[in-house]
Design an enzyme around this catalytic site. Structure first.
Site, PDB file in Angstrom:
ATOM      1  N   ASN A 188      86.799  70.656  74.542  1.00  0.00           N
ATOM      2  CA  ASN A 188      87.943  71.449  73.817  1.00  0.00           C
ATOM      3  C   ASN A 188      87.397  72.847  73.551  1.00  0.00           C
ATOM      4  OD1 ASN A 188      89.864  72.687  72.053  1.00  0.00           O
ATOM      5  ND2 ASN A 188      89.434  71.409  70.375  1.00  0.00           N
ATOM      6  N   TRP A 189      87.915  73.837  74.222  1.00  0.00           N
ATOM      7  CA  TRP A 189      87.345  75.310  73.966  1.00  0.00           C
ATOM      8  C   TRP A 189      87.934  76.246  72.853  1.00  0.00           C
ATOM      9  CZ3 TRP A 189      86.942  77.670  79.803  1.00  0.00           C
ATOM     10  CH2 TRP A 189      86.068  76.559  80.195  1.00  0.00           C
ATOM     11  N   LYS A 190      88.884  75.476  72.244  1.00  0.00           N
ATOM     12  CA  LYS A 190      89.516  76.087  70.912  1.00  0.00           C
ATOM     13  C   LYS A 190      89.935  77.306  71.375  1.00  0.00           C
ATOM     14  CE  LYS A 190      86.679  72.891  68.269  1.00  0.00           C
ATOM     15  NZ  LYS A 190      86.433  72.522  66.843  1.00  0.00           N
ATOM     16  N   HIS A 234      95.321  67.413  66.782  1.00  0.00           N
ATOM     17  CA  HIS A 234      94.020  67.787  66.482  1.00  0.00           C
ATOM     18  C   HIS A 234      93.977  68.048  64.925  1.00  0.00           C
ATOM     19  CE1 HIS A 234      90.103  69.986  66.171  1.00  0.00           C
ATOM     20  NE2 HIS A 234      89.534  69.267  67.451  1.00  0.00           N
ATOM     21  N   GLU A 239      92.668  70.465  63.333  1.00  0.00           N
ATOM     22  CA  GLU A 239      92.783  71.679  62.816  1.00  0.00           C
ATOM     23  C   GLU A 239      94.436  72.074  63.065  1.00  0.00           C
ATOM     24  OE1 GLU A 239      90.108  73.287  65.991  1.00  0.00           O
ATOM     25  OE2 GLU A 239      88.219  72.516  64.839  1.00  0.00           O
ATOM     26  N   GLU A 250      88.247  61.374  65.498  1.00  0.00           N
ATOM     27  CA  GLU A 250      87.686  62.446  65.152  1.00  0.00           C
ATOM     28  C   GLU A 250      87.619  62.577  63.668  1.00  0.00           C
ATOM     29  OE1 GLU A 250      87.316  65.502  68.424  1.00  0.00           O
ATOM     30  OE2 GLU A 250      89.135  65.988  67.163  1.00  0.00           O
ATOM     31  N   GLY A 252      82.601  70.325  63.866  1.00  0.00           N
ATOM     32  CA  GLY A 252      82.242  71.607  63.844  1.00  0.00           C
ATOM     33  C   GLY A 252      81.222  71.811  62.704  1.00  0.00           C
ATOM     34  N   SER A 280      80.968  67.156  66.541  1.00  0.00           N
ATOM     35  CA  SER A 280      79.637  67.346  66.764  1.00  0.00           C
ATOM     36  C   SER A 280      78.807  66.466  67.706  1.00  0.00           C
ATOM     37  CB  SER A 280      78.649  67.266  65.500  1.00  0.00           C
ATOM     38  OG  SER A 280      79.410  68.145  64.310  1.00  0.00           O
ATOM     39  N   GLY A 320      83.860  70.047  71.303  1.00  0.00           N
ATOM     40  CA  GLY A 320      84.129  71.256  70.825  1.00  0.00           C
ATOM     41  C   GLY A 320      83.069  72.170  71.113  1.00  0.00           C
ATOM     42  N   GLY A 321      82.354  72.582  70.086  1.00  0.00           N
ATOM     43  CA  GLY A 321      81.154  73.653  69.962  1.00  0.00           C
ATOM     44  C   GLY A 321      80.304  73.393  71.524  1.00  0.00           C
TER      45      GLY A 321
END
Ligand code: PEP
Length: 260
Positions: A9-11, A95, A97, A167, A173, A213, A234-235
């Protein structure tokens, strides 16, 4: 032997040239890996370019969100039809977010899941508790409610096409990963929820990813757990080196477990 499912997930990161650069390096890095389902979810602006470059690859394309209507006066939104048109096979829904910053409710997420399935997009449905909820020992009831409401009126045939992502919000993150035991405990609980509602056979077919993470050095221990089928990253998906290493470590771990 399970086939790891690793999604990135490149956000809201990567311009088109940056996205192309990243995908080329990922593609080269996972070139020989056939035993892993890899999905990349870039920002909308990079979907078309990535679709073209992934034509000769087994890496699939996903979007990070979607509106439940097929078209209409919804300024700034994107429809399932448009995502299909851009080459997506998957779409991340619910998600944390989106829930936290855009007030998305389970009811709204449920509408999206239904439309995604109707247009042959595979939802990667995210569910998970906040730190306060875990500290209050409410994680199971929170996840159960999200599961039931986000998947309301979904048929047995359709649930088999959904990918679930556990999640825990406190691990996203933050650098704080759930322990493999915490992940397995929730994944087996989610598997049980699927079993109770849709039966054994369906429950064994649904992939349940862990997200929060995930890094090259923790993916192996997570993948060893019987109910962890892969990861939503993600990151660490923003750098080719770490994403490729997560894929390779996941595959190596599953192969090693199968040899035991
Ligand atoms: C995510 O955004 O879905 C996620 C899991 O992020 P991170 O890997 O950075 O925790």
């Amino acid at each position: 032997m399970k086939r790891p499912f690793i999604a990135g997930n490149w956000k809201m990161f990567k311009t088109c040239p940056e996205a192309l650069n990243l995908v080329q390096t990922i593609k080269a890095g996972v070139y020989k890996t056939t035993d892993c389902q890899i999905v990349l979810c870039p920002p909308y602006t990079a979907l078309g370019a990535l679709h073209a470059i992934l034509q000769d690859s087994s890496i699939e394309l996903g979007a990070q969100n979607m509106h439940p209507e097929t078209e209409g006066a919804f300024t700034g939104e994107i429809s399932p039809v448009m995502l299909k048109d851009a080459g997506c096979r998957y779409v991340i829904l619910g998600h944390s977010e989106r829930r936290q910053f855009f007030q998305e409710t389970d009811t709204f997420v449920n509408e999206k899941v239904k439309t995604a399935l109707k247009y042959s997009l595979i939802p990667i449905l995210c569910i998970g508790e906040t730190l306060d909820q875990r500290n209050a020992r409410q994680q199971f009831e929170v996840v159960k409610a999200q599961f039931e409401q986000s998947l309301k009126d979904i048929t047995k045939e359709d649930i088999a096409r959904v990918v679930l992502a556990y999640e825990p919000v406190w691990a996203i993150g933050t650098g704080k990963t759930a322990t493999p035991e915490q992940a397995e405990q929730m994944h087996s609980y989610i598997r049980r929820l699927i079993k109770e509602q849709f039966g054994d056979d369906t429950a064994s077919r649904v992939s349940i990813l862990y997200g929060g993470s995930v890094k090259p050095d923790n993916i192996g221990e997570l993948m060893k757990k019987p109910n962890v089928d892969g990861a939503l990253v993600g990151g660490a998906s923003l750098k080719a080196e770490s994403f490729v290493q997560i894929v390779l470590n996941a595959c190596a771990c599953v192969e090693a477990e199968a040899r035991k």
